[in-house]
Design a protein around this motif. Structure first.
Motif, PDB file in Angstrom:
ATOM      1  N   LEU A   8      46.323  29.467  44.576  1.00 48.40           N
ATOM      2  CA  LEU A   8      46.040  30.871  44.281  1.00 48.40           C
ATOM      3  C   LEU A   8      47.169  31.754  44.785  1.00 48.40           C
ATOM      4  N   SER A   9      47.460  32.783  44.035  1.00 47.22           N
ATOM      5  CA  SER A   9      48.453  33.759  44.472  1.00 47.22           C
ATOM      6  C   SER A   9      47.821  34.677  45.516  1.00 47.22           C
ATOM      7  N   ASN A  10      48.664  35.422  46.203  1.00 44.91           N
ATOM      8  CA  ASN A  10      48.161  36.380  47.195  1.00 44.91           C
ATOM      9  C   ASN A  10      47.237  37.397  46.545  1.00 44.91           C
ATOM     10  N   ARG A  11      47.590  37.837  45.342  1.00 40.50           N
ATOM     11  CA  ARG A  11      46.775  38.817  44.618  1.00 40.50           C
ATOM     12  C   ARG A  11      45.395  38.233  44.313  1.00 40.50           C
ATOM     13  N   GLU A  12      45.348  36.962  43.893  1.00 35.74           N
ATOM     14  CA  GLU A  12      44.064  36.322  43.594  1.00 35.74           C
ATOM     15  C   GLU A  12      43.222  36.160  44.853  1.00 35.74           C
ATOM     16  N   LEU A  13      43.867  35.797  45.952  1.00 35.33           N
ATOM     17  CA  LEU A  13      43.144  35.676  47.223  1.00 35.33           C
ATOM     18  C   LEU A  13      42.586  37.028  47.656  1.00 35.33           C
ATOM     19  N   LEU A  14      43.392  38.065  47.492  1.00 38.70           N
ATOM     20  CA  LEU A  14      42.952  39.411  47.848  1.00 38.70           C
ATOM     21  C   LEU A  14      41.740  39.808  47.021  1.00 38.70           C
ATOM     22  N   GLU A  15      41.764  39.519  45.732  1.00 37.56           N
ATOM     23  CA  GLU A  15      40.627  39.849  44.862  1.00 37.56           C
ATOM     24  C   GLU A  15      39.377  39.095  45.301  1.00 37.56           C
ATOM     25  N   ASP A  16      39.529  37.837  45.706  1.00 40.04           N
ATOM     26  CA  ASP A  16      38.382  37.039  46.145  1.00 40.04           C
ATOM     27  C   ASP A  16      37.753  37.587  47.425  1.00 40.04           C
ATOM     28  N   PHE A  17      38.576  38.147  48.315  1.00 42.39           N
ATOM     29  CA  PHE A  17      38.074  38.598  49.614  1.00 42.39           C
ATOM     30  C   PHE A  17      38.034  40.119  49.750  1.00 42.39           C
ATOM     31  N   ARG A  18      38.210  40.823  48.646  1.00 43.86           N
ATOM     32  CA  ARG A  18      38.218  42.295  48.661  1.00 43.86           C
ATOM     33  C   ARG A  18      36.942  42.862  49.281  1.00 43.86           C
ATOM     34  N   CYS A  19      35.820  42.262  49.005  1.00 50.29           N
ATOM     35  CA  CYS A  19      34.547  42.787  49.506  1.00 50.29           C
ATOM     36  C   CYS A  19      34.443  42.698  51.034  1.00 50.29           C
ATOM     37  N   TYR A  20      35.285  41.878  51.666  1.00 55.20           N
ATOM     38  CA  TYR A  20      35.235  41.726  53.120  1.00 55.20           C
ATOM     39  C   TYR A  20      36.194  42.659  53.849  1.00 55.20           C
ATOM     40  N   LEU A  21      37.059  43.354  53.100  1.00 53.33           N
ATOM     41  CA  LEU A  21      38.056  44.216  53.718  1.00 53.33           C
ATOM     42  C   LEU A  21      37.623  45.674  53.654  1.00 53.33           C
ATOM     43  N   SER A  22      37.999  46.411  54.681  1.00 56.25           N
ATOM     44  CA  SER A  22      37.706  47.846  54.680  1.00 56.25           C
ATOM     45  C   SER A  22      38.706  48.564  53.773  1.00 56.25           C
ATOM     46  N   GLU A  23      38.406  49.808  53.453  1.00 54.47           N
ATOM     47  CA  GLU A  23      39.317  50.592  52.619  1.00 54.47           C
ATOM     48  C   GLU A  23      40.668  50.761  53.315  1.00 54.47           C
ATOM     49  N   GLU A  24      40.627  50.911  54.625  1.00 54.50           N
ATOM     50  CA  GLU A  24      41.862  51.061  55.399  1.00 54.50           C
ATOM     51  C   GLU A  24      42.722  49.797  55.312  1.00 54.50           C
ATOM     52  N   GLU A  25      42.081  48.633  55.440  1.00 54.85           N
ATOM     53  CA  GLU A  25      42.818  47.369  55.342  1.00 54.85           C
ATOM     54  C   GLU A  25      43.399  47.171  53.939  1.00 54.85           C
ATOM     55  N   LEU A  26      42.626  47.524  52.921  1.00 55.89           N
ATOM     56  CA  LEU A  26      43.121  47.412  51.549  1.00 55.89           C
ATOM     57  C   LEU A  26      44.317  48.331  51.319  1.00 55.89           C
ATOM     58  N   LEU A  27      44.256  49.532  51.860  1.00 50.71           N
ATOM     59  CA  LEU A  27      45.376  50.464  51.719  1.00 50.71           C
ATOM     60  C   LEU A  27      46.621  49.936  52.429  1.00 50.71           C
ATOM     61  N   ARG A  28      46.437  49.362  53.618  1.00 46.55           N
ATOM     62  CA  ARG A  28      47.580  48.793  54.331  1.00 46.55           C
ATOM     63  C   ARG A  28      48.237  47.685  53.524  1.00 46.55           C
ATOM     64  N   LEU A  29      47.430  46.835  52.900  1.00 44.21           N
ATOM     65  CA  LEU A  29      47.975  45.770  52.056  1.00 44.21           C
ATOM     66  C   LEU A  29      48.718  46.341  50.857  1.00 44.21           C
ATOM     67  N   GLU A  30      48.146  47.345  50.235  1.00 42.76           N
ATOM     68  CA  GLU A  30      48.782  47.978  49.084  1.00 42.76           C
ATOM     69  C   GLU A  30      50.103  48.640  49.483  1.00 42.76           C
ATOM     70  N   ILE A  31      50.130  49.250  50.663  1.00 36.64           N
ATOM     71  CA  ILE A  31      51.365  49.865  51.161  1.00 36.64           C
ATOM     72  C   ILE A  31      52.429  48.801  51.383  1.00 36.64           C
ATOM     73  N   GLU A  32      52.051  47.674  51.960  1.00 32.05           N
ATOM     74  CA  GLU A  32      53.009  46.587  52.185  1.00 32.05           C
ATOM     75  C   GLU A  32      53.557  46.053  50.873  1.00 32.05           C
ATOM     76  N   GLU A  33      52.692  45.889  49.869  1.00 32.90           N
ATOM     77  CA  GLU A  33      53.150  45.432  48.559  1.00 32.90           C
ATOM     78  C   GLU A  33      54.099  46.453  47.925  1.00 32.90           C
ATOM     79  N   THR A  34      53.807  47.718  48.111  1.00 27.42           N
ATOM     80  CA  THR A  34      54.651  48.770  47.561  1.00 27.42           C
ATOM     81  C   THR A  34      56.006  48.785  48.251  1.00 27.42           C
ATOM     82  N   LYS A  35      56.029  48.545  49.563  1.00 30.09           N
ATOM     83  CA  LYS A  35      57.298  48.454  50.288  1.00 30.09           C
ATOM     84  C   LYS A  35      58.155  47.318  49.726  1.00 30.09           C
TER      85      LYS A  35
END
Length: 80
Positions: A8-35
């Motif tokens: 699985l790619s990182n994106r697929e793993l993130l989608e699988d575990f999205r429900c376990y992450l807070s909005e803040e954690e999801l934003l941090r991941l999105e910021i890192e991907e954008t960087k």
């Protein structure tokens, strides 16, 4: 013959575990991907040799920078 591993790619793993992450954690991941996307775009900018592609890279850089600014602003609002 050989069986390909189903990796699985990182994106697929993130989608699988999205429900376990807070909005803040999801934003941090999105910021890192954008960087990472911004770093890649700057690398293209530094190595570009075709004049026809310069405008395209400039638009891409501006787009990614806008996204990064939006995400960091939203992250500051949420984490405050």
């Amino acid at each position: 013959m050989f069986k390909k591993k189903n990796k699985l790619s990182n994106r697929e793993l993130l989608e699988d575990f999205r429900c376990y992450l807070s909005e803040e954690e999801l934003l941090r991941l999105e910021i890192e991907e954008t960087k990472l996307a911004l770093d890649a775009a700057y690398s293209v900018w530094q190595n570009i040799t075709e004049p026809e592609l310069i405008d395209s890279v400039i638009y891409e850089l501006n787009s990614i920078q806008s996204k990064y600014t939006f995400l960091t602003k939203k992250y500051r609002e949420i984490s405050a």
